[in-house]
Motif scaffolding. Structure first.
Motif, mmCIF file in Angstrom:
data_model
loop_
_atom_site.group_PDB
_atom_site.id
_atom_site.type_symbol
_atom_site.label_atom_id
_atom_site.label_comp_id
_atom_site.label_asym_id
_atom_site.label_seq_id
_atom_site.Cartn_x
_atom_site.Cartn_y
_atom_site.Cartn_z
ATOM 1 N N THR A 184 35.310 -58.459 -17.645
ATOM 2 C CA THR A 184 35.495 -57.525 -16.532
ATOM 3 C C THR A 184 35.313 -58.221 -15.189
ATOM 4 O O THR A 184 35.207 -57.562 -14.171
ATOM 5 N N LEU A 207 32.371 -48.061 -17.294
ATOM 6 C CA LEU A 207 31.185 -48.461 -18.054
ATOM 7 C C LEU A 207 29.902 -47.939 -17.404
ATOM 8 O O LEU A 207 29.039 -47.375 -18.080
ATOM 9 N N LEU A 263 21.350 -52.972 -22.519
ATOM 10 C CA LEU A 263 21.518 -52.068 -23.648
ATOM 11 C C LEU A 263 22.297 -52.742 -24.774
ATOM 12 O O LEU A 263 22.117 -52.411 -25.936
ATOM 13 N N GLY A 264 23.154 -53.699 -24.416
ATOM 14 C CA GLY A 264 23.947 -54.386 -25.427
ATOM 15 C C GLY A 264 23.079 -55.060 -26.480
ATOM 16 O O GLY A 264 23.230 -54.824 -27.675
ATOM 17 N N PHE A 304 30.595 -57.515 -24.965
ATOM 18 C CA PHE A 304 29.750 -56.556 -24.255
ATOM 19 C C PHE A 304 28.421 -57.186 -23.888
ATOM 20 O O PHE A 304 27.954 -57.091 -22.751
ATOM 21 N N ALA A 305 27.827 -57.868 -24.857
ATOM 22 C CA ALA A 305 26.484 -58.395 -24.638
ATOM 23 C C ALA A 305 26.461 -59.516 -23.607
ATOM 24 O O ALA A 305 25.434 -59.764 -22.988
ATOM 25 N N SER A 335 22.067 -59.492 -16.262
ATOM 26 C CA SER A 335 23.301 -58.731 -16.436
ATOM 27 C C SER A 335 23.692 -58.690 -17.911
ATOM 28 O O SER A 335 24.050 -57.651 -18.446
HETATM 29 N N1 TRP Z 1 25.984 -56.895 -20.934
HETATM 30 C C1 TRP Z 1 25.459 -55.653 -20.516
HETATM 31 C C2 TRP Z 1 24.526 -55.126 -21.597
HETATM 32 O O1 TRP Z 1 24.518 -55.645 -22.673
HETATM 33 C C3 TRP Z 1 26.482 -54.619 -20.178
HETATM 34 C C4 TRP Z 1 27.813 -55.080 -19.728
HETATM 35 C C5 TRP Z 1 28.920 -55.093 -20.451
HETATM 36 C C6 TRP Z 1 28.222 -55.561 -18.476
HETATM 37 N N2 TRP Z 1 29.988 -55.519 -19.732
HETATM 38 C C7 TRP Z 1 29.585 -55.817 -18.500
HETATM 39 C C8 TRP Z 1 27.526 -55.796 -17.330
HETATM 40 C C9 TRP Z 1 30.278 -56.315 -17.425
HETATM 41 C C10 TRP Z 1 28.233 -56.301 -16.237
HETATM 42 C C11 TRP Z 1 29.592 -56.553 -16.287
HETATM 43 O O2 TRP Z 1 23.831 -54.200 -21.396
#
Ligand code: TRP
Length: 442
Positions: free
Chosen positions: A230, A99, A24-25, A224-225, A20
């Motif tokens: 969330t 997202l 893409l992050g 994000f990464a 998870s």
């Molecule tokens: N971490 C994931 C990526 O880097 C994307 C992502 C961002 C994500 N916020 C999230 C996945 C919340 C699940 C829940 O690609």
């Protein structure tokens, strides 16, 4: 309640959570952001934020998920005794919905690239890797919308199959393969002319490049990464049994995530000089540079095709967690509803996501607020829903939940780190998130 899913093993839990996080992050966003915000300076800030802000928050999401062991729109009420706090989880739900809608745009690009490269490999399209023109490709509605549809359908297919069969199995094989492949690319790029220049760019922090803007983006990137803010990671931990070691899992995921981001940077920056590109290229960076690198390798087209499959897979293990969060909250622990819910949500995501895809082509003239349709969706997610959701959940857990309960969730604590962590959750994280939220709006 016996219908509720669960991970089979802690390796499965760690790999799925790492899946998870790593997507893409780390692979796409990190290199192009580092390129735009000063290389080493960005990496340094990213590391600091990931360790000081990301890690405590990741442990919090894991602890809460594992303690609650239910869907997130019930977890907050259950753990704090205040039902109304469940509404916090809906912010996260909405956030990952938005997202997923624009994540699938990039997922679609990968599929279109893969289509082209397979076409070349089987001599269906008479082109070379250097003919892959990023701007041309992403502006072709038919290709990219089809790519997006396939990406969403694949995500939906895996989520339909459920936690053990779908998510866990899928992650176990592809993550290690991805790592090996990245290393192969890096070995190649490091042998190119002027490679050291790129290595220096990535690792030498020039302090003058650090400013408010780059700090905000670095913090955003660390959230994000790691899929934070969330309640996505909370959902994954809610499928973990009581004895899964959440703190070591969190540290493992953190390390893997940083390693993949650095490898992605090393796959690209050392190659820039050879091909005459600038680090500031932006979102197209990875898509533009890698075909050129692979073209220089023997069997490059085949290798590039394999890389795209792995890249796609990394994106899929992230997008399934986006869909899973919503599916989990709409099925409410009843697995029989899983396939229908996954399908319905995916269709809505596609409908909402198509304009974002087209905003790189026929709809590019529609500009408002933060820019294109895609930019605005990114803005609503990254700058509003994510910080608000993260702030609300740290406050709820830090202030409305009994300390002894949270301490139990933190688990065994030989190093006596609970108090430090608790201070982070209660004071440091809310202040940092609030500060950033206000700063980026002004
Ligand atoms: N971490 C994931 C990526 O880097 C994307 C992502 C961002 C994500 N916020 C999230 C996945 C919340 C699940 C829940 O690609």
């Amino acid at each position: 309640m016996s219908q509720r899913s669960q991970w089979k093993s802690s390796t499965g839990f760690i790999l799925a959570s790492a899946g998870s996080a790593i997507g893409l992050g780390a692979l796409w966003k990190f290199p192009y952001m580092a390129g735009m915000f000063g290389g080493g300076a960005f990496l340094l800030m990213f590391l600091i934020f990931t360790i000081l802000v990301g890690l405590p928050l990741l442990i919090m999401e894991f602890a809460v998920g594992q303690l609650g062991r239910t869907y997130t729109t019930e977890i907050f009420g259950q753990l704090t005794g205040h039902k109304w706090l469940n509404s916090i989880a809906w912010i996260g739900n909405l956030a990952v919905f938005v997202l997923f809608s624009f994540y699938s745009v990039i997922g679609g690009w990968i599929i279109v690239y893969l289509g082209f490269v397979l076409g070349q490999l089987f001599h269906i399209v008479p082109t070379h890797l250097h003919d892959l023109q990023f701007q041309d490709i992403i502006s072709q509605p038919l290709y990219v919308v089809t790519g997006q549809a396939v990406f969403i359908a694949l995500t939906c297919g895996i989520v339909m199959r459920g936690v053990q069969q779908g998510l866990e199995k899928a992650s176990k094989l592809m993550m290690p393969l991805l790592l090996i492949f990245l290393i192969i690319i890096v070995v190649k790029t490091l042998s190119l002319d002027g490679a050291m220049e790129g290595v220096r760019f990535l690792f030498q922090p020039r302090i003058s490049e650090i400013n408010m803007e780059s700090m905000l983006f670095a913090l955003g990137q660390s959230f994000f990464a790691l899929s934070l803010g969330t309640t996505g990671m909370m959902t994954y931990a809610s499928y973990a049994s009581k004895d899964m070691p959440i703190k070591t899992s969190a540290v493992t995921i953190l390390v893997m995530n940083i390693a993949i981001a650095i490898l992605a940077g090393l796959a690209i920056f050392p190659a820039l000089e050879t091909f005459g590109y600038q680090a500031e290229e932006g979102p197209g960076l990875l898509f533009i540079i890698l075909p050129l690198v692979f073209e220089k390798m023997q069997f490059g087209t085949i290798f590039y095709a394999i890389f795209l499959v792995l890249f796609l897979f990394a994106a899929l293990t992230s997008s399934i967690s986006l869909l899973e969060l919503n599916v989990s909250n709409f099925t409410r622990n009843d697995n029989r509803k899983r396939p229908t819910m996954a399908l319905v949500i995916s269709v809505i995501v596609f409908i909402v996501g198509v304009p974002a895809t087209l905003s790189f082509g026929p709809l590019s003239h529609i500009q408002f607020g933060a820019g294109s349709i895609f930019d605005n969706m990114d803005f609503v997610f990254s700058n509003i829903l994510l910080p608000v959701g993260a702030l609300a959940s740290t406050l709820a857990i830090g202030y409305a939940m009994e300390k002894v309960r949270l301490k139990a969730g933190f688990g065994n604590d030989p190093l006596k780190l609970f108090t430090l962590w608790y201070i982070f959750i209660r004071y440091l994280l809310p202040v940092v998130i609030l500060l950033v939220f206000i700063l980026q709006l002004v």
